[in-house]
Design a protein around this motif. Sequence first.
Motif, PDB file in Angstrom:
ATOM      1  N   HIS A   1       0.839  -1.198   0.000  1.00 61.66           N
ATOM      2  CA  HIS A   1       0.000   0.000   0.000  1.00 61.66           C
ATOM      3  C   HIS A   1       0.877   1.252   0.000  1.00 61.66           C
ATOM      4  O   HIS A   1       0.414   2.336  -0.323  1.00 61.66           O
ATOM      5  CB  HIS A   1      -0.926  -0.025   1.223  1.00 61.66           C
ATOM      6  CG  HIS A   1      -0.190  -0.309   2.521  1.00 61.66           C
ATOM      7  ND1 HIS A   1       0.694  -1.367   2.648  1.00 61.66           N
ATOM      8  CD2 HIS A   1      -0.188   0.318   3.707  1.00 61.66           C
ATOM      9  CE1 HIS A   1       1.191  -1.366   3.877  1.00 61.66           C
ATOM     10  NE2 HIS A   1       0.671  -0.358   4.540  1.00 61.66           N
TER      11      HIS A   1
ATOM     12  N   THR B   1       3.035  -1.676  -6.559  1.00 61.94           N
ATOM     13  CA  THR B   1       1.780  -1.099  -6.060  1.00 61.94           C
ATOM     14  C   THR B   1       0.704  -2.176  -5.991  1.00 61.94           C
ATOM     15  O   THR B   1       0.487  -2.913  -6.958  1.00 61.94           O
ATOM     16  CB  THR B   1       1.288   0.027  -7.014  1.00 61.94           C
ATOM     17  OG1 THR B   1       2.352   0.945  -7.170  1.00 61.94           O
ATOM     18  CG2 THR B   1       0.059   0.721  -6.467  1.00 61.94           C
TER      19      THR B   1
ATOM     20  N   ASP C   1      -2.703  -4.085  -6.252  1.00 62.58           N
ATOM     21  CA  ASP C   1      -3.904  -3.941  -7.081  1.00 62.58           C
ATOM     22  C   ASP C   1      -5.132  -3.984  -6.157  1.00 62.58           C
ATOM     23  O   ASP C   1      -4.999  -4.105  -4.939  1.00 62.58           O
ATOM     24  CB  ASP C   1      -3.947  -5.010  -8.188  1.00 62.58           C
ATOM     25  CG  ASP C   1      -4.107  -6.431  -7.658  1.00 62.58           C
ATOM     26  OD1 ASP C   1      -4.585  -6.604  -6.513  1.00 62.58           O
ATOM     27  OD2 ASP C   1      -3.755  -7.376  -8.386  1.00 62.58           O
ATOM     28  N   SER C   2      -6.350  -3.916  -6.732  1.00 60.78           N
ATOM     29  CA  SER C   2      -7.528  -3.742  -5.868  1.00 60.78           C
ATOM     30  C   SER C   2      -7.739  -4.922  -4.913  1.00 60.78           C
ATOM     31  O   SER C   2      -8.114  -4.731  -3.757  1.00 60.78           O
ATOM     32  CB  SER C   2      -8.768  -3.476  -6.711  1.00 60.78           C
ATOM     33  OG  SER C   2      -8.934  -4.516  -7.633  1.00 60.78           O
ATOM     34  N   LEU C   3      -7.482  -6.138  -5.371  1.00 63.28           N
ATOM     35  CA  LEU C   3      -7.646  -7.292  -4.487  1.00 63.28           C
ATOM     36  C   LEU C   3      -6.567  -7.287  -3.396  1.00 63.28           C
ATOM     37  O   LEU C   3      -6.841  -7.546  -2.221  1.00 63.28           O
ATOM     38  CB  LEU C   3      -7.586  -8.592  -5.300  1.00 63.28           C
ATOM     39  CG  LEU C   3      -7.830  -9.874  -4.522  1.00 63.28           C
ATOM     40  CD1 LEU C   3      -9.210  -9.876  -3.877  1.00 63.28           C
ATOM     41  CD2 LEU C   3      -7.694 -11.102  -5.428  1.00 63.28           C
ATOM     42  N   GLU C   4      -5.335  -6.937  -3.795  1.00 62.13           N
ATOM     43  CA  GLU C   4      -4.237  -6.878  -2.815  1.00 62.13           C
ATOM     44  C   GLU C   4      -4.504  -5.795  -1.772  1.00 62.13           C
ATOM     45  O   GLU C   4      -4.206  -5.985  -0.588  1.00 62.13           O
ATOM     46  CB  GLU C   4      -2.905  -6.644  -3.547  1.00 62.13           C
ATOM     47  CG  GLU C   4      -2.441  -7.873  -4.317  1.00 62.13           C
ATOM     48  CD  GLU C   4      -1.303  -7.606  -5.307  1.00 62.13           C
ATOM     49  OE1 GLU C   4      -0.544  -8.544  -5.593  1.00 62.13           O
ATOM     50  OE2 GLU C   4      -1.174  -6.467  -5.810  1.00 62.13           O
ATOM     51  N   VAL C   5      -5.100  -4.665  -2.205  1.00 61.87           N
ATOM     52  CA  VAL C   5      -5.425  -3.592  -1.257  1.00 61.87           C
ATOM     53  C   VAL C   5      -6.406  -4.115  -0.194  1.00 61.87           C
ATOM     54  O   VAL C   5      -6.258  -3.834   0.997  1.00 61.87           O
ATOM     55  CB  VAL C   5      -6.019  -2.361  -1.994  1.00 61.87           C
ATOM     56  CG1 VAL C   5      -6.704  -1.414  -1.032  1.00 61.87           C
ATOM     57  CG2 VAL C   5      -4.933  -1.634  -2.764  1.00 61.87           C
ATOM     58  N   GLU C   6      -7.393  -4.908  -0.631  1.00 56.97           N
ATOM     59  CA  GLU C   6      -8.360  -5.485   0.309  1.00 56.97           C
ATOM     60  C   GLU C   6      -7.671  -6.382   1.336  1.00 56.97           C
ATOM     61  O   GLU C   6      -7.957  -6.336   2.526  1.00 56.97           O
ATOM     62  CB  GLU C   6      -9.413  -6.316  -0.452  1.00 56.97           C
ATOM     63  CG  GLU C   6     -10.517  -5.481  -1.060  1.00 56.97           C
ATOM     64  CD  GLU C   6     -11.123  -4.503  -0.070  1.00 56.97           C
ATOM     65  OE1 GLU C   6     -11.509  -4.956   1.028  1.00 56.97           O
ATOM     66  OE2 GLU C   6     -11.162  -3.303  -0.386  1.00 56.97           O
TER      67      GLU C   6
ATOM     68  N   LYS D   1      -5.747  -4.288   3.790  1.00 53.73           N
ATOM     69  CA  LYS D   1      -6.642  -3.655   4.766  1.00 53.73           C
ATOM     70  C   LYS D   1      -7.029  -4.632   5.858  1.00 53.73           C
ATOM     71  O   LYS D   1      -7.029  -4.300   7.038  1.00 53.73           O
ATOM     72  CB  LYS D   1      -7.922  -3.190   4.067  1.00 53.73           C
ATOM     73  CG  LYS D   1      -7.829  -1.799   3.513  1.00 53.73           C
ATOM     74  CD  LYS D   1      -9.228  -1.323   3.112  1.00 53.73           C
ATOM     75  CE  LYS D   1      -9.131  -0.179   2.132  1.00 53.73           C
ATOM     76  NZ  LYS D   1     -10.224  -0.186   1.165  1.00 53.73           N
TER      77      LYS D   1
ATOM     78  N   THR E   1       2.286 -12.164  -2.859  1.00 56.12           N
ATOM     79  CA  THR E   1       1.240 -12.692  -3.726  1.00 56.12           C
ATOM     80  C   THR E   1       1.880 -13.794  -4.569  1.00 56.12           C
ATOM     81  O   THR E   1       2.848 -13.533  -5.292  1.00 56.12           O
ATOM     82  CB  THR E   1       0.682 -11.593  -4.654  1.00 56.12           C
ATOM     83  OG1 THR E   1       0.109 -10.564  -3.851  1.00 56.12           O
ATOM     84  CG2 THR E   1      -0.372 -12.141  -5.600  1.00 56.12           C
TER      85      THR E   1
END
Length: 209
Positions: A95, A103, A105-110, A113, A190
């Motif tokens: 993040h 950077t 991605d959207s799934l990794e950000v979830e 979090k 990942t």
Amino acid sequence: MRYGILIAFVLAMGFGCQHESQQEKEQLISYDTTAVVNEGQQIAKATFQTLSSNLKNAIAEGGVEHALQFCNVEAIPLTDSLSKHHDVSIRRASHKPRTPYNTADSLEVEVIKQYIDKLESGDELKPVTYADENRITFHAPITITNSLCLNCHGKVNEDISKENLATIQELYPKDQATGFSMGDLRGIWTVRFPATHFDSVKIEHTKEL
Ligand code: HEC
């Protein structure tokens, strides 16, 4: 004997079931999550050991400054060559990445979090897995557990020297990877496997919508 195998499979399905609704069809993907976690952990650990022994050698050879130059050139190619070796895709995502390449991605950000929430509430951070038709994804947390990391990811002017900060800024003009403390989440692993990597993966198209 046959009975044992059947039970094992049903148990594995119980842990790894995932529904995926798409516009035309509903998919049921079942897989043995324990096998994915075990192999994902093994690969993440081997990659960590390679990166970390290279990092330590570089510091021993020429200090933090030299190690920054070394990581700048070698970290991604080293990770990519391990990806090829294991026939999977391995990456570290954050993040607050040092290089835009990492950077989240959207799934990794979830996932990040969720790990940060867990850290705040004092829960254990465990690996997680996701599946879609084509691939099975493994994630695991990367926390700062060694004060060595703070030389390059800690607080500016406290942990990171002026000279090293200048090198970081020169090599990574978009750097966000400073200001971390011991115990913080630095990012995640990942590991993406092709779905065909595991014999246990079963995909059923249950109904046409
Ligand atoms: C000598 C400086 C240095 C030290 C010490 C260091 N790192 Fe890094 N780190 C870097 C550089 C440079 C990058 C960007 C390299 C790349 O992936 O291209 C990076 C990238 C990362 C990334 C990938 C995400 C991102 O921000 O791009 C993670 C995760 C990470 N480091 C964790 C750690 C951990 C955990 C430690 C301690 C074990 C550590 N680092 C120690 C310099 C350092």
